[in-house]
Design a protein around this motif. Structure first.
Motif, mmCIF file in Angstrom:
data_model
loop_
_atom_site.group_PDB
_atom_site.id
_atom_site.type_symbol
_atom_site.label_atom_id
_atom_site.label_comp_id
_atom_site.label_asym_id
_atom_site.label_seq_id
_atom_site.Cartn_x
_atom_site.Cartn_y
_atom_site.Cartn_z
ATOM 1 N N MET A 81 0.779 -1.205 0.013
ATOM 2 C CA MET A 81 -0.060 -0.109 -0.153
ATOM 3 C C MET A 81 0.805 1.095 0.134
ATOM 4 S SD MET A 81 -2.806 1.126 2.675
ATOM 5 C CE MET A 81 -3.765 2.822 2.554
ATOM 6 N N MET A 82 0.586 2.150 -1.012
ATOM 7 C CA MET A 82 1.194 3.402 -1.041
ATOM 8 C C MET A 82 0.708 4.261 -0.020
ATOM 9 S SD MET A 82 3.405 3.022 -3.301
ATOM 10 C CE MET A 82 3.636 1.165 -3.269
ATOM 11 N N ASN A 83 1.644 5.407 0.551
ATOM 12 C CA ASN A 83 1.490 6.508 1.501
ATOM 13 C C ASN A 83 1.749 7.727 0.720
ATOM 14 O OD1 ASN A 83 0.921 4.656 3.947
ATOM 15 N ND2 ASN A 83 3.061 4.162 3.800
ATOM 16 N N ARG A 84 1.184 8.748 1.467
ATOM 17 C CA ARG A 84 1.210 10.037 0.821
ATOM 18 C C ARG A 84 2.388 11.078 1.564
ATOM 19 N NH1 ARG A 84 -3.543 14.261 1.553
ATOM 20 N NH2 ARG A 84 -2.462 14.532 3.439
ATOM 21 N N GLU A 116 20.242 6.414 9.948
ATOM 22 C CA GLU A 116 20.492 6.149 8.576
ATOM 23 C C GLU A 116 19.431 5.068 8.267
ATOM 24 O OE1 GLU A 116 23.919 6.896 5.961
ATOM 25 O OE2 GLU A 116 24.696 6.180 7.506
ATOM 26 N N HIS A 117 18.539 5.201 7.185
ATOM 27 C CA HIS A 117 17.691 4.222 6.852
ATOM 28 C C HIS A 117 18.424 3.321 5.864
ATOM 29 C CE1 HIS A 117 14.106 1.944 5.232
ATOM 30 N NE2 HIS A 117 13.635 2.567 6.218
ATOM 31 N N GLU A 118 18.175 1.966 6.004
ATOM 32 C CA GLU A 118 18.941 0.902 5.127
ATOM 33 C C GLU A 118 18.598 1.307 3.790
ATOM 34 O OE1 GLU A 118 17.633 -2.722 6.085
ATOM 35 O OE2 GLU A 118 15.534 -2.426 5.711
ATOM 36 N N ASP A 119 17.659 2.113 3.414
ATOM 37 C CA ASP A 119 17.357 2.191 1.831
ATOM 38 C C ASP A 119 17.628 3.773 1.598
ATOM 39 O OD1 ASP A 119 16.233 -0.392 1.080
ATOM 40 O OD2 ASP A 119 14.345 0.351 1.928
ATOM 41 N N MET A 127 4.718 6.640 -1.930
ATOM 42 C CA MET A 127 5.747 5.812 -1.734
ATOM 43 C C MET A 127 5.396 4.753 -0.497
ATOM 44 S SD MET A 127 9.206 8.619 -1.918
ATOM 45 C CE MET A 127 8.546 9.740 -0.759
ATOM 46 N N LYS A 128 6.202 3.801 -0.409
ATOM 47 C CA LYS A 128 5.858 2.913 0.550
ATOM 48 C C LYS A 128 6.220 3.618 1.928
ATOM 49 C CE LYS A 128 4.873 -1.604 -1.135
ATOM 50 N NZ LYS A 128 5.236 -2.865 -1.147
ATOM 51 N N GLU A 129 7.611 4.174 2.125
ATOM 52 C CA GLU A 129 8.285 4.743 3.019
ATOM 53 C C GLU A 129 9.125 6.013 2.259
ATOM 54 O OE1 GLU A 129 10.279 2.195 5.970
ATOM 55 O OE2 GLU A 129 10.392 1.187 4.339
ATOM 56 N N ALA A 130 9.437 6.891 3.425
ATOM 57 C CA ALA A 130 10.101 8.280 2.883
ATOM 58 C C ALA A 130 11.647 7.784 3.067
ATOM 59 C CB ALA A 130 9.801 9.320 3.873
ATOM 60 N N THR A 131 12.069 7.284 1.849
ATOM 61 C CA THR A 131 13.566 6.916 1.807
ATOM 62 C C THR A 131 14.040 7.305 0.547
ATOM 63 O OG1 THR A 131 13.231 4.453 0.664
ATOM 64 C CG2 THR A 131 13.211 4.970 3.310
#
Length: 388
Positions: free
Chosen positions: A1-4, A73-76, A230-234
């Protein structure tokens, strides 16, 4: 699921934590900590791009925040702070043998390590890497290759403004004069252009458009931005969104009505009155500042602009609304919510209770795109007219 997510990818650092200048024209209050605070709690953004992250002292500050304030730090890719993801970027000036004039670009890297490697490489080709927007003494294509070597993103900055942009004075006709088109990830429109205007240049039809603030002060953060699915903000998710991969995409661009931009129409370089003919009718001066509108008439290669694009919504920042001074702005933020909430969701009654009926009607009219606008030019912003 995508987030805004609401995203602004072009924010400068004015000063380091020790008050050393980074962006000379940036406000002293534009520090890393203040930017994160403003972006999160006042503006309501979920992702920001810091375009002076190549500065060694800024990288040290980020590492100190990770150690002491639980940033991570995010891994992505990207730095997760308390409420907003920060991307590590740099604004760089290119003026190689193929340029007609200087061109600014934005580059972004996923990690502190990759940004530091790029910064160390960059140090051999700029005069002072501790300052913002430095001219780099390599070709545009060589810079692109180095950015891609470390997994970075390459974006043309404020592509149509008269000064320091690819189409302002940077090229005669085509970006291929300076760049490898296959190594460009997106084109930043700038304050005086929108999607429809940019799509008059056919070679841009392949690229995603981004709208960013180019903030030199805290109040100007998010004067332009985009909503991204996006799924996450990365970093990795943004990269997919710019390529429209796996349902990630830019959902909408929110930018100034181009008429509000400082360089929309051609003006006299001396008195800033509207230019027509070979000299200024008001003062007789013979030098002009060519507006984005007129420059695009010179560059346009097609009248077919029906490219599949997300909606471009003409946004009027709260600072442009007549009657909203510092006191009223502060009341709105404290009693109604973040700028994103005020501009996109707050009801007229909510706004009127805090700021009065006239200001509430103006904000709603701005949201609906019905405000009258007086055109800007020559470095002077346009103005909006209250419905009343």
């Amino acid at each position: 699921m995508m987030n805004r997510y609401f995203v602004d990818l072009h924010i400068h650092i004015g000063r380091t934590a020790s008050q050393r200048p980074v962006k000379i024209t940036g406000a002293k209050s534009l520090t890393l900590s203040n930017i994160v605070q403003e972006a999160t709690y006042t503006k309501g953004l979920q992702m920001i791009g810091i375009v002076d992250a190549h500065v060694p002292e800024i990288l040290q500050e980020i590492e100190q925040h990770i150690e002491k304030h639980r940033w991570m730090e995010h891994e992505d890719g990207g730095i997760i702070t308390h409420g907003v993801t920060m991307l590590l970027g740099s604004e760089i000036e290119i003026y190689d043998d193929h340029c007609q004039g200087p061109i600014h670009v934005l580059v972004f890297f996923p990690t502190i390590d990759t940004m530091r490697k790029f910064s160390d490489w960059m140090a051999s080709y700029v005069k002072n890497r501790s300052l913002s927007s430095q001219r780099i003494y390599v070709s545009g294509k060589h810079l692109q290759e180095q950015v891609k070597k470390w997994g970075g993103l390459f974006i043309l900055a404020h592509a149509f403004t008269p000064f320091k942009s690819v189409y302002g004075k940077g090229v005669k006709k085509s970006l291929t004069e300076v760049f490898d088109p296959s190594l460009i990830d997106a084109v930043e429109l700038g304050l005086s252009a929108d999607t429809t205007m940019a799509d008059q240049i056919e070679e841009l039809h392949r690229y995603c458009y981004v709208s960013n603030s180019d903030a030199h002060s805290l109040k100007n953060i998010a004067r332009e931005y985009q909503m991204i699915a996006m799924k996450e903000a990365t970093f990795a998710e943004l990269k997919k969104a710019l390529r429209h991969e796996q349902e990630r995409k830019i959902m909408a661009n929110y930018g100034l009505n181009p008429k509000l931009g400082k360089y929309y129409r051609t003006t006299c370089a001396r008195c800033l009155s509207r230019w027509s003919g070979e000299q200024c009718e008001r003062c007789g001066h013979r030098q002009q500042i060519v507006g984005v509108y007129e420059r695009l008439q010179q560059l346009r290669t097609t009248s077919h602009t029906a490219v599949m694009r997300p909606p471009y919504i003409h946004q009027v920042p709260l600072s442009f609304i007549p009657g909203i001074g510092e006191r009223t702005y502060k009341k709105l933020i404290e009693r109604v919510g973040t700028e994103m909430y005020i501009m996109h969701e707050a009801s007229e009654d909510e706004l009127a209770y805090v700021a009065g009926q006239n200001i509430a009607k103006t904000i709603i009219a701005a949201r609906n795109g019905t405000l009258q606008v007086h055109e800007g030019g020559g470095g002077k912003y346009g103005k909006v007219k209250s419905p009343e």
